[in-house]
Write a protein that holds these residues in place. Structure first.
Motif, short mmCIF file in Angstrom:
data_model
loop_
_atom_site.label_atom_id
_atom_site.label_comp_id
_atom_site.label_asym_id
_atom_site.label_seq_id
_atom_site.Cartn_x
_atom_site.Cartn_y
_atom_site.Cartn_z
N LEU A 145 0.87 -1.10 0.03
CA LEU A 145 -0.03 0.07 0.01
C LEU A 145 0.99 1.26 -0.10
N THR A 146 2.10 1.22 0.76
CA THR A 146 3.06 2.31 0.77
C THR A 146 3.54 2.51 -0.78
N SER A 147 3.86 1.61 -1.32
CA SER A 147 4.62 1.69 -2.73
C SER A 147 3.39 1.96 -3.83
N GLY A 148 2.27 1.62 -3.73
CA GLY A 148 1.33 1.71 -4.61
C GLY A 148 1.43 0.63 -5.52
N SER A 149 2.16 -0.37 -5.59
CA SER A 149 2.28 -1.52 -6.46
C SER A 149 1.59 -2.58 -5.81
N LEU A 150 0.14 -2.35 -6.07
CA LEU A 150 -0.86 -3.39 -5.35
C LEU A 150 -0.72 -4.83 -6.01
N SER A 151 -0.25 -5.01 -7.16
CA SER A 151 -0.11 -6.22 -7.86
C SER A 151 0.63 -7.05 -7.30
N LYS A 152 1.78 -6.78 -6.48
CA LYS A 152 2.69 -7.76 -5.84
C LYS A 152 2.08 -8.37 -4.79
N ALA A 153 1.18 -7.78 -4.25
CA ALA A 153 0.49 -8.42 -2.79
C ALA A 153 -0.64 -9.21 -3.16
N LYS A 154 -1.15 -9.39 -4.70
CA LYS A 154 -2.31 -10.33 -4.82
C LYS A 154 -1.66 -11.55 -4.53
N LEU A 155 -2.63 -12.57 -4.31
CA LEU A 155 -2.60 -14.05 -4.18
C LEU A 155 -2.97 -14.58 -5.61
N PRO A 156 -1.59 -15.46 -5.86
CA PRO A 156 -1.97 -16.34 -7.20
C PRO A 156 -2.98 -17.34 -6.92
N ALA A 157 -2.96 -18.18 -7.75
CA ALA A 157 -3.78 -19.58 -7.61
C ALA A 157 -2.98 -20.17 -6.45
N VAL A 158 -3.79 -20.88 -5.58
CA VAL A 158 -3.20 -21.55 -4.52
C VAL A 158 -3.67 -22.86 -4.29
N VAL A 159 -2.50 -23.97 -4.49
CA VAL A 159 -3.09 -25.36 -4.51
C VAL A 159 -2.11 -26.14 -3.32
N PRO A 160 -2.50 -27.36 -3.06
CA PRO A 160 -1.93 -27.77 -1.74
C PRO A 160 -0.57 -28.23 -1.64
N ASP A 161 -0.19 -28.49 -2.85
CA ASP A 161 1.11 -29.06 -2.63
C ASP A 161 2.14 -28.96 -4.39
N ASP A 162 3.36 -29.51 -4.08
CA ASP A 162 4.15 -29.14 -5.16
C ASP A 162 3.78 -29.98 -6.46
N GLU A 163 3.17 -31.23 -6.22
CA GLU A 163 2.87 -32.06 -7.26
C GLU A 163 1.64 -31.59 -8.18
N LEU A 164 0.64 -30.99 -7.24
CA LEU A 164 -0.45 -30.56 -7.96
C LEU A 164 -0.21 -29.16 -8.67
N ALA A 165 0.63 -28.48 -7.80
CA ALA A 165 1.11 -27.00 -8.60
C ALA A 165 1.70 -27.29 -9.76
N LEU A 166 2.31 -28.29 -9.85
CA LEU A 166 3.31 -28.60 -11.38
C LEU A 166 2.30 -29.04 -12.21
N ARG A 167 1.31 -29.94 -11.87
CA ARG A 167 0.36 -30.44 -12.63
C ARG A 167 -0.71 -29.39 -13.19
N VAL A 168 -0.84 -28.51 -12.38
CA VAL A 168 -1.71 -27.24 -12.88
C VAL A 168 -1.02 -26.53 -13.81
N ALA A 169 0.26 -26.04 -13.26
CA ALA A 169 1.11 -25.36 -14.33
C ALA A 169 1.26 -25.82 -15.72
N LEU A 170 1.50 -27.07 -15.77
CA LEU A 170 2.12 -27.64 -16.97
C LEU A 170 0.59 -27.80 -17.72
N ASN A 171 -0.64 -28.06 -17.30
CA ASN A 171 -1.61 -27.98 -18.14
C ASN A 171 -2.09 -26.66 -18.40
N ALA A 172 -1.64 -25.49 -17.88
CA ALA A 172 -1.95 -24.39 -18.26
C ALA A 172 -1.26 -23.70 -19.58
N LEU A 173 -0.10 -24.57 -19.56
CA LEU A 173 0.82 -24.07 -20.71
C LEU A 173 0.08 -24.56 -22.19
#
Length: 430
Positions: free
Chosen positions: A348-376
């Motif tokens: 809020l001080t820097s005005g760079s609000l996008s850096k504080a947004k939450l990306p998609a949150v997944v439970p663990d590495d295996e699912l995160a990579l599964r989600v990422a590779l599918n999104a490609l």
């Protein structure tokens, strides 16, 4: 907030085969200063200490970044000041970091070994500021705030690394001038600076504020540090107060030439183990990931990275996850590390609000990579271009998928081939 668990996400995307990886060493040509402490003393000799009366107090401004040997260099500066017959006091020069509290800023310094015991001087972490003036920046009236603790001293000296900034490019980026204009402005000064800089431009705002500060503050100068690819000190130079804006651009160009970057520009997926404020003001160095995500500046043309998966926060960042919004995917373990009060105070001080947004949150590495590779889209483990790094500063060793190996250049050598494995969803290499 309840995030989806494996039972919610797992059925949505089929498991996919992982690419083969190679652990590589990256060692581009660079130079390291052999004796930074001796150089610190010889450079300080160039500043106008003789103009001060015996016993004068000198405020030494230091920031929140993890700079190579910053505690040693600060302690050597303190020792030099005492040897000259003056009284040093360390003042945190980090704007709103640490949740914009004295305790938070002391905590950040302590994580960098910058304690009163180590550096040999008291630390005055007050967040109080005084309004020095108001300046015109291309038609915008901007108040100039400065640390009350620093103003209480007879002279001010700042120590900082000069390097490319994470939000903009110009003749002045991260360095001594910005530390004076933003860091020693504390939260109020940082907010006033960013409000104008986002609209009128960072460089003219820095220049206007530094000029006003020099008119009102007994500015001795600064000690500029330049790091090389290995995040080691490559140069130290003392710059007197009147010369800051003239000399800093040349040091910035040197820093740009030697900074840590990846040896390839075209990446499908970048996996980053940790982000943090001591690594970069943006949590991840935007010059490494190719994303500024600010309103007044386009993202860099290179590198081009389609997706970023951020796995967690560093311990030293103390929950300040500013920069997690630069990622596309994160895991629950990273969210559990977040201190939103500190993260929001920074964003809020820097005005760079996008850096504080939450990306998609997944439970663990295996699912995160599964989600990422599918999104490609059109995923093929033989051709997917993946780089896996610890953070955006430690790039001497990292991992890449086989498809990237042929593009890495002569400065990169393969250490070993590895396969990605998962234990209860957590990634490891074997």
């Amino acid at each position: 907030m309840d995030f989806p668990d494996r039972d919610d996400i797992g059925p949505l995307i089929e498991p996919q085969g992982s690419p083969s990886f190679a652990r590589v060493s990256y060692d581009p040509p660079t130079s390291t200063l052999s004796d930074p402490l001796s150089t610190t003393r010889s450079e300080l000799d160039r500043l106008a200490f003789d103009d001060l009366e015996s016993g004068a107090t000198i405020a030494v401004g230091v920031g929140s970044r993890g700079i190579h040997r910053i505690a040693d260099i600060t302690a050597e500066t303190v020792s030099y000041i005492e040897d000259r017959g003056f009284e040093p006091v360390v003042v945190p020069a980090m704007g709103s970091h640490g949740g914009a509290t004295p305790e938070g800023q002391r905590e950040i310094l302590a994580a960098l070994d910058l304690t009163e015991e180590y550096v040999g001087a008291p630390i005055d972490a007050r967040m109080d500021v005084e309004k020095l003036d108001a300046v015109d920046v291309d038609g915008a009236t901007t108040p100039v705030y400065f640390s009350s603790a620093a103003l209480a001293a007879d002279a001010v000296l700042v120590i900082n690394r000069v390097k490319p900034h994470t939000n903009f490019t110009g003749s002045l980026e991260s360095g001594l001038c910005k530390m004076l204009a933003v860091g020693l402005g504390k939260q109020r000064g940082a907010q006033a600076f960013h409000s104008t800089a986002l609209d009128r431009g960072y460089v003219p705002t820095i220049e206007s504020l530094v000029e006003a500060i020099r008119d009102s503050v007994p500015l001795l100068g600064g000690l500029a540090l330049v790091e090389n690819f290995h995040e080691e000190i490559g140069a130290i130079e003392a710059i007197d107060g009147p010369s800051l804006e003239r000399r800093e651009p040349a040091l910035l160009e040197r820093a740009r030439e030697e900074m840590a970057t990846l040896p390839v520009d075209d990446i499908d997926l970048l996996v980053v183990d940790e982000l943090g404020k001591e690594i970069s003001g943006a949590g991840m160095d935007t010059n490494v990931i190719g994303r500024y995500r600010v309103l007044n500046a386009p993202d860099p043309e290179t590198p081009s990275i389609d997706l970023i998966y951020a796995r967690g926060l560093t311990e030293a960042t103390s929950g300040n996850g500013n920069g997690i919004g630069l990622a596309d995917i994160t895991r629950r373990a990273a969210v559990e590390q977040l201190d939103l009060k500190k993260t929001y105070a920074n964003a809020l001080t820097s005005g760079s609000l996008s850096k504080a947004k939450l990306p998609a949150v997944v439970p663990d590495d295996e699912l995160a990579l599964r989600v990422a590779l599918n999104a490609l889209g059109g995923y093929d483990p033989e051709t997917v271009r993946v780089a896996w790094i610890e953070n955006t500063t430690d790039l001497a060793e990292f991992r890449v998928s086989e498809a990237l190996l042929s593009d890495l250049g002569e400065s990169v050598s393969v250490l070993e081939r590895e396969q990605l494995a998962f234990d209860d969803g957590t990634a490891s290499f074997e």
